[in-house]
Design a protein around this motif. Structure first.
Motif, short mmCIF file in Angstrom:
data_model
loop_
_atom_site.label_atom_id
_atom_site.label_comp_id
_atom_site.label_asym_id
_atom_site.label_seq_id
_atom_site.Cartn_x
_atom_site.Cartn_y
_atom_site.Cartn_z
N GLU A 139 0.86 -1.19 0.00
CA GLU A 139 0.00 0.00 0.00
C GLU A 139 0.89 1.23 0.00
O GLU A 139 1.94 1.26 0.63
CB GLU A 139 -0.91 0.01 1.22
N GLY A 140 0.44 2.22 -0.80
CA GLY A 140 1.13 3.50 -0.82
C GLY A 140 2.24 3.58 -1.85
O GLY A 140 3.29 2.98 -1.66
N ASN A 141 1.98 4.32 -2.96
CA ASN A 141 3.01 4.53 -4.00
C ASN A 141 3.66 3.23 -4.44
O ASN A 141 4.89 3.08 -4.45
CB ASN A 141 4.07 5.51 -3.52
N VAL A 142 2.82 2.28 -4.79
CA VAL A 142 3.33 0.97 -5.21
C VAL A 142 3.93 1.09 -6.61
O VAL A 142 3.31 1.66 -7.53
CB VAL A 142 2.20 -0.07 -5.20
N ILE A 143 5.13 0.56 -6.78
CA ILE A 143 5.80 0.54 -8.08
C ILE A 143 6.22 -0.89 -8.38
O ILE A 143 6.97 -1.49 -7.59
CB ILE A 143 7.01 1.48 -8.12
N TYR A 144 5.73 -1.42 -9.50
CA TYR A 144 6.06 -2.78 -9.94
C TYR A 144 6.88 -2.66 -11.22
O TYR A 144 6.45 -2.05 -12.20
CB TYR A 144 4.78 -3.57 -10.18
N THR A 145 8.07 -3.26 -11.23
CA THR A 145 8.95 -3.20 -12.40
C THR A 145 9.33 -4.61 -12.80
O THR A 145 9.83 -5.39 -11.97
CB THR A 145 10.22 -2.39 -12.10
N GLY A 146 9.04 -4.95 -14.06
CA GLY A 146 9.41 -6.25 -14.60
C GLY A 146 10.20 -6.10 -15.87
O GLY A 146 10.53 -4.99 -16.29
N PRO A 147 10.54 -7.21 -16.53
CA PRO A 147 11.32 -7.13 -17.77
C PRO A 147 10.65 -6.28 -18.83
O PRO A 147 11.33 -5.62 -19.61
CB PRO A 147 11.45 -8.59 -18.20
N ASN A 148 9.31 -6.28 -18.88
CA ASN A 148 8.60 -5.51 -19.90
C ASN A 148 7.49 -4.65 -19.29
O ASN A 148 6.59 -4.23 -20.01
CB ASN A 148 7.99 -6.45 -20.95
N ASP A 149 7.55 -4.41 -17.99
CA ASP A 149 6.45 -3.72 -17.32
C ASP A 149 6.98 -2.63 -16.40
O ASP A 149 8.06 -2.75 -15.80
CB ASP A 149 5.61 -4.70 -16.50
N PHE A 150 6.17 -1.60 -16.30
CA PHE A 150 6.41 -0.55 -15.31
C PHE A 150 5.03 -0.05 -14.88
O PHE A 150 4.32 0.59 -15.67
CB PHE A 150 7.24 0.58 -15.89
#
Length: 986
Positions: A139-150
């Protein structure tokens, strides 16, 4: 994301907006998807009725609250082994700005925390992590970074080991797609659900591929299913442009791995096309099978790429075409085909009336007469058929087909060339069309081949003297149908101007060089049989057509000796016999011969010289000659004769050629008589060739070559050469005929730097009686080239001087004419590809002018072989920022002393598409641009009307992986190859 912030659109963006509006129909192509996810629908309905829960974890449950209620799928490791959930705690890297509290294998992080697992990174202000199952609640300013995702979100639940999760308030990018949540998730449920590692479901989100601060367009949908890196599906998509809904479909599907196959162009051409629209579609198929020797790899069994196009032209009609490159059966059958067809209802051309052609009929330019409307010929059906195919039927049998056939010579000039940005892609007026096929059986030592060919070339219904340089001018004139701007207008050349010049069948048997036992001698043998067409002196009239048949045999001995470590001497001695026969058909019919104008005996006065030898002005309509009279000069110009000739009286002139009788032609103004009866049917010959090669240094080598062939008399091939037919050996057959030549050359080559230079020279050693009109007497040529080590700069230069004999050797006007040809090519393309430059210069000039040219100034301006012709084509291109490419090009002609054409092209990269704008100008009034003689008075005054052709094109081409760009000779990385990083967007 800054991508959705405030901003303004540039003018080019507004153009892109207009083009995007026009492409909605083609962009939204769809494929049906079967949806049987009843269990998921029930779960999603439950989620939509619940509010976003508080951050808490049910320790006694094996699943996360809010995640899909389904059994846990097995996770497969790198080598096909089951991956245990406990691996998450061992492989995950967890870091936080505050202390992490752990209870019963559950970690509680109250500050900014980062979790790194394999290639995935998850950040949030607060996290609860199950170290056994890998479940994470953030929770709160969640950032998900993957090989082809942001992805950015407010809150979410994730399982990194299974690739599942839900997120609220998503705003981010996956691959080339940008998305943003827009609906009330407290009432309707989460916008984003990750079903598996490859499948995602979005609700209440907007999608776009535009990276402008305020996107030019976006698509809203009731539900979006994304199969990662494969395909995306929309339900009830609505296309918005500048926030305004403009298009709706019940469903829409797009392939993400290959890109969109659609492309289109919209534009205006004020001369030939009018308003036009082109819609293109690309279809690619490929079949791969495991390799027999290595099953872990694959082989391509079949592969093909087809580009279909639909043209809508306001001035021409609707055209349909395709281009298809293919290979089947592991490359045993491969080829390329181009088809195009259009019904051009408004096309109006002068037809050729062959049946009523007599010298007493009025003659229009090109000797055309208007055809009757009820003769059944239709010039509106226009088409193109080009096909290259090669089949390896067995290990020894090959089939080859080559077709270059068009309905009329102007279809490229009128239509297809208008879609080409550069001159390299244009074909212009086609003076020739042909079909050719061959079947070959090839072994290690010998080859047997059967080939047939049909070739047609532009011609006129007249008798041509091939020994006179300008006698066939109107067949190749840039505007052959021009007569008078006010009285005569034509829309190109009729297809009836195509006439048969080849209709041949040929069989050949030949061996390679075979060694005679252990001796230093080698031999080869070949035999040929053929049946060909001799189109005669009048291509459009088949009355003088004759079949030519024959067989020949040739054997040769070769001996090569090394005179030193750097010197080799090769000698070849050959003998042969030929049996050639021409069908007994007269060169001209008796009726036409009787109607020809008679050349009287005695001293030729200036008036008789003018009346008999000068041809009438081809622009004027005048009555033909009456038997026994002279052709009047339509301009009434008295010209002083250049010579006085008293020989060959009482010959008859038919158009441009004199005849002594129906089967004997008299060349030029001399007394050389040529008849097919002069050629021997049986011809025996011998030849000798010697060549000395020497390497002076490791980088410089040279050669000298001497060749002579002598026969028992005049062969049929030498008969055609004596007429001045430069294309006789190609149109009829490559006859064995007398030769006597000396050649020498030097070659210099360096690998570092990549530099080469070559000079060659040759001299014709035949006697005066064996040198015929248009025959090359001597030549010298020089060429050089350089390429820098990085292949950024390339330069090529070639120049040559050759001398040919003009007119027959017995013609009093004969002389040796030298000509200079030059070609310069420069190209510069640095590695960064931010700019590029090309320059191409082609020049041809005659070193000696023809002093016997009696044509008036108007005819010389229309077609002048002696005039210097230099074409200069520069091209400059530059890339502005990461998105724009601009290229300007033009073509300058010294004959016109003006730019014949010039244009500018601008391309804007839209990630998965390219938006192009092209503006070109072409000067079509070629005749008025030619230099005029100072003594010639123009009735229209000093100024003439100059017509310019304008072309404006707007194109939208969707990229497909490994596509080449529209501008710049370079490879472009498309969005199908690599994703856009968020920093790049900012």
């Amino acid at each position: 994301m800054p991508f959705w912030g405030k901003g303004r659109l540039s003018m080019l963006s507004r153009l892109a907006l207009l083009c995007a509006l026009l492409t909605c129909a083609s962009l939204l192509h769809a494929q049906t998807i079967n949806d049987n996810n009843d269990d998921e629908d029930e779960e999603e309905e439950k989620d939509s009725k619940s509010k976003m829960p508080d951050i808490e974890f049910d320790i006694g449950s094996n699943r996360k609250s809010g995640l899909p209620d389904r059994p846990l799928p097995p996770n497969i490791g790198p080598f096909g082994t089951l991956r245990k959930a406990e691996e998450f705690g061992e492989r995950a890297i967890i870091s936080s700005k505050e202390n992490i509290r752990t209870e019963n294998d559950v970690a509680y992080a109250g500050g900014r925390t980062k979790v790194e697992y394999n290639e995935i990174t998850l950040e949030a202000d607060k996290m609860i992590i199950d170290m056994i199952s890998g479940d994470i609640q953030a929770e709160g300013n969640v950032i998900y970074t993957g090989p082809n995702d942001f992805v950015k979100a407010r809150a979410g639940r994730f399982n990194l080991t299974r690739g599942e999760g839900v997120a609220y308030g998503v705003d981010g990018q996956t691959g080339d797609l940008f998305f943003k949540s827009v609906w009330d998730e407290k009432k309707k449920g989460p916008s984003f659900r990750q079903i598996s590692e490859r499948e995602s479901v979005f609700k209440g989100t907007h999608f776009t591929t535009c990276d402008f601060p305020v996107p030019m367009y976006y698509i809203s949908s009731s539900e979006v299913i994304l199969m990662r890196n494969r395909r995306i599906y929309f339900r009830n998509p609505v296309v918005y442009i500048r926030g305004v809904p403009v298009f709706w479909l019940p469903w829409y599907s797009r392939n993400l791995a290959e890109g969109s196959p659609w492309s289109q162009e919209l534009g205006y051409n004020n001369s030939s096309l009018g308003f036009f629209y082109r819609l293109g579609y690309r279809f690619v198929h490929k079949t791969e099978v495991p390799d027999w020797d290595n099953p872990t790899t694959t082989r391509t069994r079949s592969h093909g790429q087809m580009d279909a196009k639909l043209d809508m032209l306001t001035k021409r009609g609707i055209g349909v075409g395709l281009e298809y490159r293919y290979q089947f059966d592991y490359g045993r059958h491969r080829g390329w085909i181009q088809l195009y067809g259009i019904r051009d209802r408004d096309r109006d051309v002068p037809e050729v009336d062959r049946a009523d052609r007599t010298p007493s009929q009025p003659v229009l330019p090109g000797d055309e007469g208007q055809q009757d409307e009820d003769d059944g010929k239709d010039e509106s059906q226009r088409y193109i058929y080009r096909h290259e195919h090669n089949s390896k039927v067995t290990d020894n049998l090959y089939l080859i087909w080559n077709a270059d056939w068009v309905s009329d010579p102007d279809i490229y000039v009128d239509i297809l060339d208008r879609f080409s940005l550069t001159r390299d892609g244009r074909r212009g007026r086609l003076f020739e069309r042909r079909l050719r096929g061959a079947a070959s059986y090839q072994t290690k030592d010998w080859l047997a081949r059967f080939m047939f060919e049909k070739k047609q070339r532009l011609g006129r219904d007249r008798y041509t003297d091939f020994s006179v340089p300008g006698d066939d001018d109107l067949e190749y004139d840039p505007d052959p149908d021009f007569a008078d701007d006010e009285k005569f207008e034509a829309d190109g050349i009729s297809r009836e101007r195509f006439a048969n010049v080849s209709k041949n069948a040929h069989f050949r048997y030949a061996t390679r060089l075979l060694r005679i036992m252990s001796s230093p001698l080698y031999y080869r043998f070949q035999a040929n049989a053929f049946d060909s067409l001799d189109a005669g002196f009048n291509r459009l009239n088949d009355e003088d057509d004759a079949r030519v048949r024959g067989v020949d045999f040739y054997g040769q001995l070769t001996h090569r000796i090394r005179l030193g470590s750097r010197t080799t001497w090769t000698n070849q001695l050959g003998v042969g016999a030929a049996f050639y026969e021409r069908e007994d058909v007269p060169l001209i019919s008796r009726d036409l011969f009787e109607q020809g104008s008679i050349r009287p005996a005695g001293i030729i006065t200036p008036e008789i010289e003018r009346d008999f030898f000068l041809e009438p002005d081809p622009h004027a309509v005048m009555p033909g000659p009456v038997p026994g009279t002279f052709v009047p000069d339509p301009n009434g110009v008295r010209q002083k004769p250049l010579h006085v000739l008293a020989s060959q009286p009482n010959t008859r002139r038919i158009d441009g050629l004199r005849f002594k009788d129906e089967n004997t032609a008299v060349l030029g103004d001399g007394d050389t008589e040529r008849s097919p009866d002069d050629a021997q049917k049986a011809y025996v010959f011998g030849d000798y060739t010697t060549r000395l090669n020497h390497r002076f240094t490791d980088f410089l080598e040279g050669f000298i070559r001497y060749n002579i062939r002598q026969g028992s008399g005049m062969s049929l091939g030498e008969y055609y050469e004596s007429l001045g037919r430069k294309d006789g050996s190609n149109d009829i057959y490559n006859f064995y005929s007398d030769r006597h030549y000396l050649e020498a050359g030097l070659l210099f080559y360096l690998r570092y730097p990549n530099l080469y230079a070559a000079i060659t020279a040759g001299q014709n050693l035949q006697g005066r009686d064996q040198k015929y009109a248009n025959e090359r007497l001597r030549y010298i040529a020089f060429s050089t080239g350089y390429r820098n080590p990085t292949n950024e700069f390339q330069a090529q230069f070639a120049s040559g001087v050759q001398t040919r004999q003009i007119y027959d050797h017995n013609d009093p006007r004969t002389f040796d004419q030298g000509s200079l040809g030059t070609n310069l090519k420069l190209s510069y393309l640095p590695r960064h590809h931010r700019y590029w430059a090309y320059l191409n210069i082609i020049g041809n000039t005659k070193l000696e002018k023809d002093p016997n040219d009696k044509r008036d100034d108007r005819q010389k301006r229309r077609f002048n072989e002696d005039k210097t012709d230099i074409d200069i084509t520069p091209t400059l291109g530059r890339q502005f920022g990461p998105k724009y490419r601009v290229q300007v090009t033009g073509n300058y002609k010294t004959k016109l002393s003006a730019w014949e054409e010039y244009g500018i092209a601008i391309v804007r990269d839209l990630h998965d598409a390219e938006l192009g704008l092209f503006l070109g100008v072409q000067d079509n009034d070629i005749d008025s641009r030619r230099e005029e003689d100072d003594d010639l008075e123009d009735d229209e005054g000093d100024t003439r009307k100059v017509e310019y052709e304008y072309t404006l094109r707007i194109s939208l081409n969707f990229k497909i992986a490994k596509d080449q760009p529209g501008l710049g000779n370079r490879t472009t990385t498309t969005l199908a190859d690599v994703r856009n990083e968020p920093q790049f967007v900012q």
